[in-house]
Design an enzyme around this catalytic site. Structure first.
Site, mmCIF file in Angstrom:
data_model
loop_
_atom_site.group_PDB
_atom_site.id
_atom_site.type_symbol
_atom_site.label_atom_id
_atom_site.label_comp_id
_atom_site.label_asym_id
_atom_site.label_seq_id
_atom_site.Cartn_x
_atom_site.Cartn_y
_atom_site.Cartn_z
ATOM 1 N N LYS A 101 40.522 51.601 32.524
ATOM 2 C CA LYS A 101 41.551 52.236 33.386
ATOM 3 C C LYS A 101 42.342 53.453 32.786
ATOM 4 O O LYS A 101 42.479 54.323 33.248
ATOM 5 C CB LYS A 101 42.437 51.371 33.891
ATOM 6 C CG LYS A 101 41.737 50.341 35.155
ATOM 7 C CD LYS A 101 41.268 50.781 36.396
ATOM 8 C CE LYS A 101 42.200 51.517 37.184
ATOM 9 N NZ LYS A 101 41.554 51.939 38.401
ATOM 10 N N THR A 150 46.681 50.912 37.165
ATOM 11 C CA THR A 150 47.440 49.673 36.863
ATOM 12 C C THR A 150 48.664 49.677 35.687
ATOM 13 O O THR A 150 48.489 50.394 34.595
ATOM 14 C CB THR A 150 46.141 48.740 36.593
ATOM 15 O OG1 THR A 150 46.895 47.611 36.011
ATOM 16 C CG2 THR A 150 45.507 49.173 35.288
ATOM 17 N N ASP A 151 49.451 48.923 35.912
ATOM 18 C CA ASP A 151 50.357 48.869 34.572
ATOM 19 C C ASP A 151 49.650 48.268 33.415
ATOM 20 O O ASP A 151 50.417 48.389 32.224
ATOM 21 C CB ASP A 151 51.562 47.778 34.886
ATOM 22 C CG ASP A 151 51.247 46.477 35.445
ATOM 23 O OD1 ASP A 151 50.067 45.963 35.554
ATOM 24 O OD2 ASP A 151 52.188 45.642 35.613
ATOM 25 N N GLU A 152 48.560 47.623 33.566
ATOM 26 C CA GLU A 152 47.709 47.196 32.326
ATOM 27 C C GLU A 152 47.662 48.007 31.271
ATOM 28 O O GLU A 152 47.047 47.758 30.067
ATOM 29 C CB GLU A 152 46.623 46.262 32.706
ATOM 30 C CG GLU A 152 46.946 45.018 33.533
ATOM 31 C CD GLU A 152 45.781 43.807 33.883
ATOM 32 O OE1 GLU A 152 45.004 43.886 32.978
ATOM 33 O OE2 GLU A 152 45.788 43.460 35.040
ATOM 34 N N TYR A 191 38.904 46.332 30.638
ATOM 35 C CA TYR A 191 39.434 46.664 31.982
ATOM 36 C C TYR A 191 40.472 47.569 31.890
ATOM 37 O O TYR A 191 40.320 48.856 32.429
ATOM 38 C CB TYR A 191 39.817 45.573 32.770
ATOM 39 C CG TYR A 191 40.622 45.871 34.193
ATOM 40 C CD1 TYR A 191 40.196 46.702 34.890
ATOM 41 C CD2 TYR A 191 42.158 45.511 33.978
ATOM 42 C CE1 TYR A 191 41.066 47.104 36.268
ATOM 43 C CE2 TYR A 191 42.772 45.918 35.079
ATOM 44 C CZ TYR A 191 42.169 46.481 36.108
ATOM 45 O OH TYR A 191 42.844 47.091 37.049
HETATM 46 P P1 NAD Z 1 38.726 45.102 44.057
HETATM 47 O O1 NAD Z 1 37.955 44.466 42.788
HETATM 48 O O2 NAD Z 1 39.214 44.098 45.146
HETATM 49 O O3 NAD Z 1 38.071 46.344 44.809
HETATM 50 C C1 NAD Z 1 37.325 47.378 44.184
HETATM 51 C C2 NAD Z 1 36.337 47.939 45.075
HETATM 52 O O4 NAD Z 1 35.620 48.953 44.694
HETATM 53 C C3 NAD Z 1 35.273 46.957 45.805
HETATM 54 O O5 NAD Z 1 35.277 47.090 47.212
HETATM 55 C C4 NAD Z 1 33.983 47.366 45.220
HETATM 56 O O6 NAD Z 1 32.842 47.158 46.123
HETATM 57 C C5 NAD Z 1 34.204 48.820 45.089
HETATM 58 N N1 NAD Z 1 33.424 49.466 43.764
HETATM 59 C C6 NAD Z 1 33.392 49.101 42.660
HETATM 60 N N2 NAD Z 1 32.476 49.806 42.100
HETATM 61 C C7 NAD Z 1 32.369 50.760 42.856
HETATM 62 C C8 NAD Z 1 31.386 51.937 42.639
HETATM 63 N N3 NAD Z 1 30.852 52.197 41.553
HETATM 64 N N4 NAD Z 1 31.584 53.029 43.634
HETATM 65 C C9 NAD Z 1 32.321 52.655 44.984
HETATM 66 N N5 NAD Z 1 32.967 51.511 44.891
HETATM 67 C C10 NAD Z 1 33.034 50.681 44.129
HETATM 68 O O7 NAD Z 1 39.936 45.793 43.387
HETATM 69 P P2 NAD Z 1 41.419 45.832 43.611
HETATM 70 O O8 NAD Z 1 42.396 44.753 43.460
HETATM 71 O O9 NAD Z 1 41.454 46.124 45.431
HETATM 72 O O10 NAD Z 1 42.142 47.129 43.077
HETATM 73 C C11 NAD Z 1 41.902 48.364 43.511
HETATM 74 C C12 NAD Z 1 42.152 49.542 42.407
HETATM 75 O O11 NAD Z 1 43.709 49.117 42.307
HETATM 76 C C13 NAD Z 1 41.434 49.299 41.018
HETATM 77 O O12 NAD Z 1 41.479 50.753 40.681
HETATM 78 C C14 NAD Z 1 42.575 48.552 40.320
HETATM 79 O O13 NAD Z 1 42.415 48.923 38.912
HETATM 80 C C15 NAD Z 1 43.966 48.963 40.968
HETATM 81 N N6 NAD Z 1 44.815 47.967 40.563
HETATM 82 C C16 NAD Z 1 44.798 46.497 41.192
HETATM 83 C C17 NAD Z 1 45.784 45.707 41.108
HETATM 84 C C18 NAD Z 1 45.895 44.526 41.581
HETATM 85 O O14 NAD Z 1 46.692 43.710 41.401
HETATM 86 N N7 NAD Z 1 44.656 43.949 42.289
HETATM 87 C C19 NAD Z 1 47.037 46.379 40.360
HETATM 88 C C20 NAD Z 1 47.361 47.598 40.009
HETATM 89 C C21 NAD Z 1 46.169 48.158 40.148
#
Ligand code: NAD
Length: 356
Positions: free
Chosen positions: A163, A133-135, A159
């Protein structure tokens, strides 16, 4: 050549979209989706694929080393795409334990097993792609230049700190052991299948239900928004053409103040209701059903602790090296997203019922 991909967190928001995207474009690949089905995971998102021979869903944690080892061996995994994470900043402030476990320890387990399976067995054609993430870069002042890949890490929430730690582990497995890794740091995503607690789905569902639209502080925080399918396009390019050991920012030069995002959603919803009698009868609680402005629901609430002022991604590297460009405009993407939530009321109502 087809591949065996381990997609972790594939039942969450971005992981689900990625599974849909990847299977459309790489139908011969085999996808092993490993997801712990936390509050954020929803196996039903993948229902349409689960009868297929080349899609396997495994309910389990990336922290379970024995399980990850079994999946590597049984399915001859040669690509890992690591989406699994605890991802909600507010939850990380209330309780960081799960963030440390999944985001740091879980990523470490995946790397450890990947190293044993790939490097110790001389599997040359392998790749570990880590989603970040950009965070991790911290917060910008309005006048600062956007984050490049060389911006120093300065995470401000539990968080983003977890990351950041996982990004460092991924990097170290390349530099120390020679594991083939790539990492992408993306800006805020929006689109279909996003859990209702996040800003955009929260606002559009609250408009439909006639509930307040809570805005932290004065709503002036700036985020850089990217449609989730444009994120998936960027990940695909990196997996296929990225340079091993490199990190790539993914973003769409699309900075918006939170209050302006909410205003755009309100205006989009106002217009859709004006054009549809059916919407008015389906969502009678909404002010739009009475021809009132959805913006009447905006309510300012106390700011989040340590709330970052601005994130902005400089995506020059992926654009120039991998010819990346996002396909969606923000206005088009928001309309598309609003329409998806309107068509999929059963999806979000069941999630909301489950989390109450
Ligand atoms: P989300 O919270 O919607 O999904 C996370 C998924 O991971 C869920 O299905 C959860 O059940 C699963 N999970 C959690 N712990 C687990 C474990 N121990 N083992 C297996 N599965 C597990 O998150 P998202 O928004 O889809 O984000 C996905 C990735 O992208 C993350 O790594 C996040 O840091 C990154 N990201 C998200 C955004 C955003 O805007 N949502 C932006 C940049 C990066």
């Amino acid at each position: 050549m087809s591949h065996n991909l381990l997609i972790t967190g594939g039942a969450g928001f971005i992981g689900t979209n990625f599974v849909h995207f990847w299977l459309e474009r790489h139908p011969r690949d085999r996808l092993i989706v490993l997801d712990a089905l936390t509050y954020a995971g929803n196996k039903g998102n993948l229902d349409i694929f689960l009868g297929r021979e080349n899609v396997v869903f495994v309910n389990g944690s990336i922290c379970d080393q024995g399980l990850v080892e079994r999946l590597f061996t049984e399915y001859k995994i040669d690509r890992v795409v690591n989406f699994a994470a605890e991802s909600h900043v507010d939850r990380s402030i209330a309780g960081p334990d799960d963030f440390v476990n999944t985001n740091i320890l879980g990523t470490y387990i995946l790397l450890k097993v990947a190293k044993i399976n790939w490097l110790d067995n001389s599997v040359c054609n392998h790749l570990f792609h880590h989603i970040s993430t950009d965070e991790v870069y911290g917060s910008l002042q309005p006048e600062d230049a956007a984050f490049t890949e060389s911006h120093q890490y300065a995470p401000n929430s539990p968080y983003s700190a977890t990351k950041a730690a996982s990004d460092h582990l991924v990097r170290s497995y390349n530099r120390t052991y020679g594991l083939k890794v790539t990492t992408s740091n993306c800006s805020n995503n929006y689109g279909a299948f996003q859990f209702p607690e996040k800003l955009i789905p929260l606002c559009l569902i609250n408009i439909l239900e006639g509930k307040q639209l809570p805005i932290y502080g004065d709503g002036s925080q700036i985020r850089d928004w990217l449609h989730v399918r444009d994120h998936c396009r960027g990940i695909e390019l990196i997996i296929e053409k990225g340079t091993i050991g490199q990190t790539y920012n993914i973003g769409g030069d699309n900075e918006w103040k939170n209050i302006d995002v909410v205003t755009l959603i309100c205006n989009t919803m106002n217009d859709l209701f004006k054009a549809s009698r059916k919407l008015k009868t389906s969502f009678p609680q909404s002010p739009c059903a009475r021809d009132e402005d959805a913006k009447s629901l905006i309510t300012y609430v106390e700011d989040r602790l340590g709330h970052d002022i601005r994130y902005a991604i400089d995506a020059t590297k992926i654009k120039s090296e991998l010819n990346y460009s996002p396909a969606m405009t923000f206005e088009g993407g928001i309309k598309d997203t609003v329409e998806w939530y309107l068509k999929n009321k059963a999806w979000w109502t069941s999630i909301k019922e489950r989390s109450n």
